[in-house]
Design an enzyme around this catalytic site. Structure first.
Site, short mmCIF file in Angstrom:
data_model
loop_
_atom_site.label_atom_id
_atom_site.label_comp_id
_atom_site.label_asym_id
_atom_site.label_seq_id
_atom_site.Cartn_x
_atom_site.Cartn_y
_atom_site.Cartn_z
N LYS A 1 225.14 24.73 45.99
CA LYS A 1 224.77 23.35 45.69
C LYS A 1 223.55 22.98 46.51
O LYS A 1 223.53 23.12 47.73
CB LYS A 1 225.95 22.44 46.05
O1 G3P Z 1 230.91 16.10 44.77
C1 G3P Z 1 229.93 15.21 44.37
C2 G3P Z 1 230.45 13.89 43.87
O2 G3P Z 1 231.42 14.08 42.92
C3 G3P Z 1 230.82 12.92 44.95
O3 G3P Z 1 231.55 11.82 44.48
O4 G3P Z 1 233.03 9.92 44.92
O5 G3P Z 1 231.59 10.79 46.78
O6 G3P Z 1 230.58 9.53 44.88
P1 G3P Z 1 231.68 10.45 45.31
#
Ligand code: G3P
Length: 214
Positions: free
Chosen positions: A83
């Site tokens: 990533k």
């Molecule tokens: O893993 C990346 C993403 O899904 C993060 O989500 O909930 O931290 O905005 P969030």
């Protein structure tokens, strides 16, 4: 549409895996930090549980640092997807990875033009963060629609991986738009299957079953 789970919690991953619906896993530094465990230990354990793409994030900001991390991460397991952030150095690293057989997931995407750049760099996945856009008053799913349109115009192979999912509605809209992947937190995966009419229906059937002579 593929279902990835967005967590580094191996208990959640094991349980989701037992449902038989899991295609992969995404992690990020915040999710790893929540486990209180060593990064490499967590990633290695996840690779043992799920036989599918496992995103592990590089934390360097410069090309040389990211390239070094990408090589190290890819060496952990054949299913690792590195990533990388949507920056110029990140995209440069994506191109290097693409040329060297390392799979990539470009993260922190908030605009269709960023997604276009990632596809041109040869990314395997683009991760637009829909929930975080909704949080600041933008329409996260509109971004998904725009990316799908652009990728379709030019037949890019980059898969649209809907990230930062907060609710079943995000998953429903992603499926209607034809997104390739949703990476879903464990609590939202559980919600996808629940419907009060299903629960009421089961209750009624069991109640009536008691009246059947046997
Ligand atoms: O893993 C990346 C993403 O899904 C993060 O989500 O909930 O931290 O905005 P969030």
């Amino acid at each position: 549409m593929k279902f990835f789970i967005d967590t580094a919690d191996v208990a959640e991953i094991r349980e989701a895996q037992s449902f038989g619906l899991l295609d992969g896993v995404t992690t990020n530094p915040s999710l790893i930090a929540r486990t209180g465990r060593k990064f490499r230990d967590v990633i290695e354990e996840i690779c043992e549980i799920v036989d599918g793409p496992i995103s592990a994030e590089a934390v360097s900001l410069d090309f040389e640092g990211m390239r070094k991390e990408a090589k190290e991460l890819a060496a952990i397991h054949e299913n690792i997807v590195v990533k990388l952030p949507l920056t110029l150095d990140g995209l440069k690293t994506v191109r290097w990875c693409s040329d060297n057989g390392i799979a990539t997931n470009v993260t922190l995407c908030f605009s269709p033009l960023q997604a276009l750049m990632a596809a041109k760099a040869g990314a395997d996945y683009i991760s637009p963060f829909v929930g975080r856009l909704d949080d600041v008053g933008h329409d996260g799913m509109e971004l998904i629609s725009q990316i799908i349109e652009i990728y379709g115009n030019y037949n890019f192979d980059t898969e649209v991986l809907v990230a930062s999912i907060r609710s079943p509605t995000h998953v429903l809209e992603a499926a209607r738009m034809g997104a390739d992947v949703c990476t879903i937190p464990f609590n939202v995966i559980q919600k996808l299957v629940h419907h009060p009419l299903t629960d009421q229906g089961i209750e009624k059937f069991l109640e009536d079953w008691k009246k059947v002579p046997h």
